[in-house]
Design an enzyme around this catalytic site. Structure first.
Site, PDB file in Angstrom:
ATOM      1  N   LYS A   1       0.838  -1.201   0.000  1.00 53.55           N
ATOM      2  CA  LYS A   1       0.000   0.000   0.000  1.00 53.55           C
ATOM      3  C   LYS A   1       0.874   1.252   0.000  1.00 53.55           C
ATOM      4  O   LYS A   1       0.645   2.195  -0.754  1.00 53.55           O
ATOM      5  CB  LYS A   1      -0.933  -0.005   1.225  1.00 53.55           C
ATOM      6  CG  LYS A   1      -2.061  -1.036   1.129  1.00 53.55           C
ATOM      7  CD  LYS A   1      -2.831  -1.212   2.435  1.00 53.55           C
ATOM      8  CE  LYS A   1      -3.909  -2.289   2.278  1.00 53.55           C
ATOM      9  NZ  LYS A   1      -4.692  -2.540   3.509  1.00 53.55           N
TER      10      LYS A   1
ATOM     11  N   GLN B   1      -4.625  -1.152   9.674  1.00 57.55           N
ATOM     12  CA  GLN B   1      -4.635  -2.489   9.088  1.00 57.55           C
ATOM     13  C   GLN B   1      -5.269  -3.493  10.054  1.00 57.55           C
ATOM     14  O   GLN B   1      -4.923  -3.534  11.234  1.00 57.55           O
ATOM     15  CB  GLN B   1      -3.191  -2.907   8.733  1.00 57.55           C
ATOM     16  CG  GLN B   1      -3.081  -4.229   7.990  1.00 57.55           C
ATOM     17  CD  GLN B   1      -3.691  -4.210   6.593  1.00 57.55           C
ATOM     18  OE1 GLN B   1      -3.774  -3.159   5.950  1.00 57.55           O
ATOM     19  NE2 GLN B   1      -4.132  -5.355   6.118  1.00 57.55           N
TER      20      GLN B   1
ATOM     21  N   ASP C   1     -10.804   3.337   4.192  1.00 57.88           N
ATOM     22  CA  ASP C   1     -11.260   1.946   4.123  1.00 57.88           C
ATOM     23  C   ASP C   1     -12.776   1.856   3.980  1.00 57.88           C
ATOM     24  O   ASP C   1     -13.302   0.792   3.635  1.00 57.88           O
ATOM     25  CB  ASP C   1     -10.876   1.208   5.413  1.00 57.88           C
ATOM     26  CG  ASP C   1      -9.598   0.385   5.269  1.00 57.88           C
ATOM     27  OD1 ASP C   1      -9.357  -0.137   4.170  1.00 57.88           O
ATOM     28  OD2 ASP C   1      -8.864   0.274   6.266  1.00 57.88           O
TER      29      ASP C   1
HETATM   30  N1  GUN Z   1      -7.218  -6.469   6.249  1.00 57.94           N
HETATM   31  C1  GUN Z   1      -7.586  -7.190   5.165  1.00 57.94           C
HETATM   32  N2  GUN Z   1      -8.122  -6.394   4.230  1.00 57.94           N
HETATM   33  C2  GUN Z   1      -8.081  -5.136   4.734  1.00 57.94           C
HETATM   34  C3  GUN Z   1      -8.490  -3.866   4.232  1.00 57.94           C
HETATM   35  O1  GUN Z   1      -9.011  -3.734   3.118  1.00 57.94           O
HETATM   36  N3  GUN Z   1      -8.275  -2.816   5.047  1.00 57.94           N
HETATM   37  C4  GUN Z   1      -7.721  -2.933   6.281  1.00 57.94           C
HETATM   38  N4  GUN Z   1      -7.560  -1.845   7.018  1.00 57.94           N
HETATM   39  N5  GUN Z   1      -7.339  -4.096   6.783  1.00 57.94           N
HETATM   40  C5  GUN Z   1      -7.526  -5.187   6.004  1.00 57.94           C
END
Ligand code: GUN
Length: 289
Positions: A51, A95, A118
Site C-alpha cells: 500500500k 490495518q 477503508d
Molecule cells: N485487512 C484485510 N483487508 C483489509 C483492508 O481492506 N483494510 C484494512 N484496514 N485491513 C484489512
C-alpha cells in the site's frame, strides 16, 4: 477470458496520479495517507508495504506507522486523534486484524469518517447501504471497477457473494444491489445449506471465504464471471519463500467453465490497493470542497 486486474489497477492508479498532481497544484501540498500497523503479522506487513509503495508511486505522501502488538487501545486512540486533527492527513487506514485485546469496533469508530479511506466507519457503511455518495470499502469497490471496465453485464444478473465479512461480503452485496449495477444478490456463508446449488445459479460469483481453492468447478455455472477475493498462503517448498499464494477458487478447473475469471495473484489484490489510492484522492477533494 482472464481478467487482468493488474492492468486495470494500473489504469486506475494513473488516473489517481493525475488527480494527485492537480490537487497538489491547487492546494500546495501532496495528498497525505497514514497506514497504521500493530504487531508483526507477515501477511499484514506485506499488504502494508504494498500500500505504501503504491501510494508513493502516485505522489501521495504516505507514511506507515508501525507499533508493537502490545500498544494499548488508549495509545492507539490517541494516535488516531492526532491523525484526525492533522490537516495534512487525508486518509487514515488501520490495518486489520488488530491484536487481541484491542476492540476493533472502537478503533474503527474513532477514525474521522471523512478520512476513513477503508470505508469501514459506521457512518460510511450506513451511507453505502443507503446508496449515498461515500468512501467505499476498497476491495468491493475494486471489484465493481473490474466488472465495469471488463464490460461485464450486471443489470438483472444474479450475483452470488460467498462470505459475509464487514470488509468484503457485506459491502459487496450493498454495491451490487445499487442502482446502476442492478444485480439480484444472494449472500452465502459457511452455514449456508446446499451452497453449491446456489453458487451454480450465479451469473457473477464473488468468492470471499478465506479458504484456499474452496470453490470447485462443480460449483460454477458454465459462462459465469468468477471474482476471486482470496489470498491464501499454502506451503510450497519449491519456492524460495516456502509458500505460494492461491485464491478461494480452484483456478485451473474453474477457468475452463467461467466466461471470465480473476487470477490470484494479479486479480482483485492490485485493485484493492488502487482503490485505496482513489479513496485518498476523493477524501482530500471532499474535505477541500
Ligand atoms: N485487512 C484485510 N483487508 C483489509 C483492508 O481492506 N483494510 C484494512 N484496514 N485491513 C484489512
Amino acid at each position: 477470458m482472464l481478467i487482468d486486474g493488474k492492468a486495470i489497477a494500473a489504469e486506475v492508479r494513473s488516473e489517481v496520479a493525475d488527480g494527485a498532481r492537480q490537487f497538489e497544484r491547487a492546494h500546495g501540498r501532496p495528498l497525505g495517507l497514514r497506514v497504521v500497523l500493530l504487531g508483526d503479522n507477515p501477511a499484514s506487513q506485506s499488504y502494508v508495504r504494498a500500500k505504501k509503495k503504491a501510494a508513493a508511486e502516485v505522489g501521495i505522501d504516505a507514511e506507515t506507522l508501525l507499533h508493537p502488538a502490545s500498544m494499548s487501545q488508549d495509545d492507539l486512540l490517541a494516535l488516531l486523534g492526532e491523525l484526525n486533527a492533522d490537516p495534512a492527513v487525508d486518509g487514515i487506514l488501520v490495518q486489520l486484524p488488530l491484536p487481541d485485546g484491542i476492540d476493533e469496533a472502537a478503533i474503527i469508530h474513532a477514525i474521522d469518517p471523512a478520512k476513513d479511506v477503508d470505508g469501514f466507519h459506521p457512518e460510511n457503511v450506513g451511507k453505502l447501504v443507503l446508496g449515498e455518495d461515500t468512501l467505499e470499502p476498497c476491495t468491493p469497490a475494486g471489484i465493481v471497477e473490474v466488472l465495469r471496465r471488463s464490460g461485464v453485464e450486471t443489470s438483472g444478473a444474479h450475483a452470488v457473494v460467498v462470505g459475509r465479512s464487514n470488509i468484503v461480503g457485506k459491502p459487496m452485496a450493498s454495491l451490487l444491489l445499487r442502482r446502476g449495477l442492478d444485480c439480484t444478490v444472494t449472500v452465502c456463508h459457511s452455514r449456508t445449506r446446499d451452497l453449491a446449488e446456489i453458487t451454480r445459479q450465479a451469473d457473477i460469483l464473488v468468492a470471499a471465504i478465506g479458504r484456499a481453492e474452496f470453490v470447485t468447478a462443480d460449483m460454477v455455472r458454465e459462462g459465469a464471471t468468477v471474482i476471486d477475493v482470496g489470498i491464501n498462503r499454502v506451503e510450497d517448498l519449491t519456492r524460495e519463500r516456502g509458500y505460494r499464494l492461491v485464491g478461494d477458487v480452484d483456478f485451473e478447473a474453474v477457468r475452463e467453465k467461467a466466461a471470465a475469471i480473476t487470477p490470484v495473484p494479479g486479480g482483485v489484490g492490485p485493485m484493492t490497493i488502487a482503490m485505496l489510492l482513489h479513496n485518498t484522492l476523493r477524501a482530500a477533494e471532499r474535505r477541500a470542497a
